[in-house]
Design a protein around this motif. Structure first.
Motif, short mmCIF file in Angstrom:
data_model
loop_
_atom_site.label_atom_id
_atom_site.label_comp_id
_atom_site.label_asym_id
_atom_site.label_seq_id
_atom_site.Cartn_x
_atom_site.Cartn_y
_atom_site.Cartn_z
N GLU A 126 0.83 -1.21 0.00
CA GLU A 126 0.00 0.00 0.00
C GLU A 126 0.87 1.26 0.00
O GLU A 126 0.59 2.22 -0.71
N ILE A 127 1.94 1.26 0.78
CA ILE A 127 2.84 2.42 0.82
C ILE A 127 3.58 2.57 -0.50
O ILE A 127 3.72 3.67 -1.03
N ARG A 128 4.06 1.45 -1.06
CA ARG A 128 4.78 1.52 -2.34
C ARG A 128 3.91 2.11 -3.44
O ARG A 128 4.40 2.78 -4.34
N SER A 129 2.61 1.84 -3.38
CA SER A 129 1.73 2.33 -4.43
C SER A 129 1.58 3.85 -4.42
O SER A 129 1.08 4.44 -5.38
N LEU A 130 2.03 4.49 -3.34
CA LEU A 130 1.87 5.94 -3.20
C LEU A 130 3.05 6.73 -3.77
O LEU A 130 2.97 7.95 -3.85
N HIS A 131 4.13 6.04 -4.12
CA HIS A 131 5.30 6.80 -4.60
C HIS A 131 5.91 6.14 -5.83
O HIS A 131 5.46 5.07 -6.28
N VAL A 132 6.91 6.79 -6.36
CA VAL A 132 7.58 6.32 -7.56
C VAL A 132 8.06 4.87 -7.36
O VAL A 132 8.28 4.43 -6.23
N ALA A 133 8.21 4.14 -8.44
CA ALA A 133 8.59 2.73 -8.36
C ALA A 133 9.86 2.55 -7.53
O ALA A 133 10.81 3.34 -7.64
N GLU A 134 9.87 1.49 -6.72
CA GLU A 134 11.02 1.22 -5.87
C GLU A 134 12.30 1.06 -6.69
O GLU A 134 13.39 1.44 -6.25
N SER A 135 12.16 0.51 -7.89
CA SER A 135 13.33 0.31 -8.74
C SER A 135 13.98 1.64 -9.11
O SER A 135 15.21 1.74 -9.19
N GLU A 136 13.18 2.69 -9.30
CA GLU A 136 13.74 4.01 -9.61
C GLU A 136 14.48 4.59 -8.41
O GLU A 136 15.52 5.23 -8.56
N VAL A 137 13.93 4.38 -7.22
CA VAL A 137 14.60 4.85 -6.01
C VAL A 137 15.94 4.12 -5.85
O VAL A 137 16.97 4.75 -5.57
N GLU A 138 15.93 2.82 -6.05
CA GLU A 138 17.16 2.04 -5.90
C GLU A 138 18.21 2.44 -6.93
O GLU A 138 19.41 2.49 -6.62
N GLN A 139 17.78 2.71 -8.14
CA GLN A 139 18.72 3.17 -9.18
C GLN A 139 19.33 4.51 -8.80
O GLN A 139 20.53 4.75 -9.00
#
Length: 318
Positions: A126-139
């Motif tokens: 639910e929290i992940r759906s509120l922000h940019v994709a986790e893969s973009e953050v990790e990159q």
């Protein structure tokens, strides 16, 4: 009695030698050792105490569990060189059988991790759906850290161990700290499956169980919003940094999703750049805003800071 003779006496027992060999392969609880050795937990605990008193093993408490690790890497390396060389066929076969039984411990840990994830995954999703994709953050984090080497890395609030899974191979040493023993068990199973070496420890972000100057890189990835006193958590993280060391903070920009206090125990609804940079400066660090990652109702921000030797000397003099 000389300490050296105490060490050799501690090792002069088949069970204790097996225990040391098993901990060489995997940080284990006393209960897991008892299961592998086919002995009662009180009996194994007595053997463990002798090895701890002799300086061969160290205990680390996680909730109601006690995990064991090698106390001195240099001593262990020399011991294992000797035992590998001196082991006869019978001893080698016994130690190999113990290593094979470790698969059962790894399997139990993985199953426990899957059960924990099944219970909690809906909140994370639910929290992940509120922000940019986790893969973009990790990159983006990868771009900041670069290709390495990262030196001694500490991941505060390691959670599932994802940061260590991604960047641990670039580090000389990876340590994950989390307050939750359940999360540590999840992370331990995940990192073992990924074959990423790491030391995981239970501890509070306000009182980290590590020495001053023991890290070249400290990560606070999506953990600061759980802090009721974020400034104190940053000061404690900065304490671990060696001169020239880096602190990387990844968290949310200010937002109005009040329900996250209830469903996910968020203490703070994001951080402004001014507030974060102010706390970094108070901790004696030179900070900067690296990137704002928009793309949903929540914006993820990356802040970076460095401990400069000159500032460190000035703070000590004051």
């Amino acid at each position: 009695m000389l300490p050296l003779t105490e060490l050799f006496q501690a090792l002069a027992d088949p069970t204790r030698l097996r225990i040391v060999a098993l901990v060489r392969e995997l940080e284990m609880s006393v209960g897991e050792l008892a299961q592998l050795l086919g002995q009662s937990q009180p009996r194994v605990s007595r053997h463990v105490k002798i090895l701890v008193d002799a300086g061969m093993l160290a205990r680390r408490k996680e909730g109601s569990w006690v995990f064991l690790t090698l106390a001195r890497a240099d001593l262990a390396k020399a011991l294992f060189a000797l035992t590998d060389l001196a082991a006869d066929r019978e001893a080698a076969a016994s130690l190999a059988a113990d290593r094979a039984r470790l698969a059962a411990v790894r399997r139990d840990r993985a199953e426990a991790a899957e059960r924990y994830f099944a219970v909690n995954a809906h909140v994370w999703d639910e929290i992940r759906s509120l922000h940019v994709a986790e893969s973009e953050v990790e990159q983006a984090i990868g771009r900041v850290l670069g290709a390495g080497p990262l030196g001694r890395m500490v991941d505060v609030g390691t959670g599932t161990g994802r940061m260590i899974e991604l960047f641990g191979r670039l580090a000389e040493q990876s340590i994950g700290v989390d307050k939750s023993s359940e999360m540590l068990r999840f992370a331990r199973a995940k990192l073992e499956a990924a074959a990423v070496p790491a030391s995981l420890r239970q501890g509070d972000m306000y009182a980290l169980p590590l020495d001053d100057g023991s890290a070249d890189l400290v990560l606070l990835h999506q953990v600061l919003h759980f802090a009721h006193a974020p400034g104190q958590a940053i000061v404690e993280a900065a304490r671990l940094l060696s001169p020239g060391g880096r602190l990387l903070v990844v968290d949310f920009a200010p937002h109005e999703r009040e329900e996250l206090r209830e469903i996910a125990q968020h203490a703070r609804l994001g951080f402004s750049d001014d507030a974060l940079l102010g706390w970094l400066a108070e901790a004696g660090l030179v900070g900067e805003v690296v990137e704002h990652l928009a793309g949903g109702e929540l914006t993820v921000t990356i802040w970076s800071a460095r401990k400069e030797a000159a500032r460190l000397a000035k703070r000590r003099a004051a």
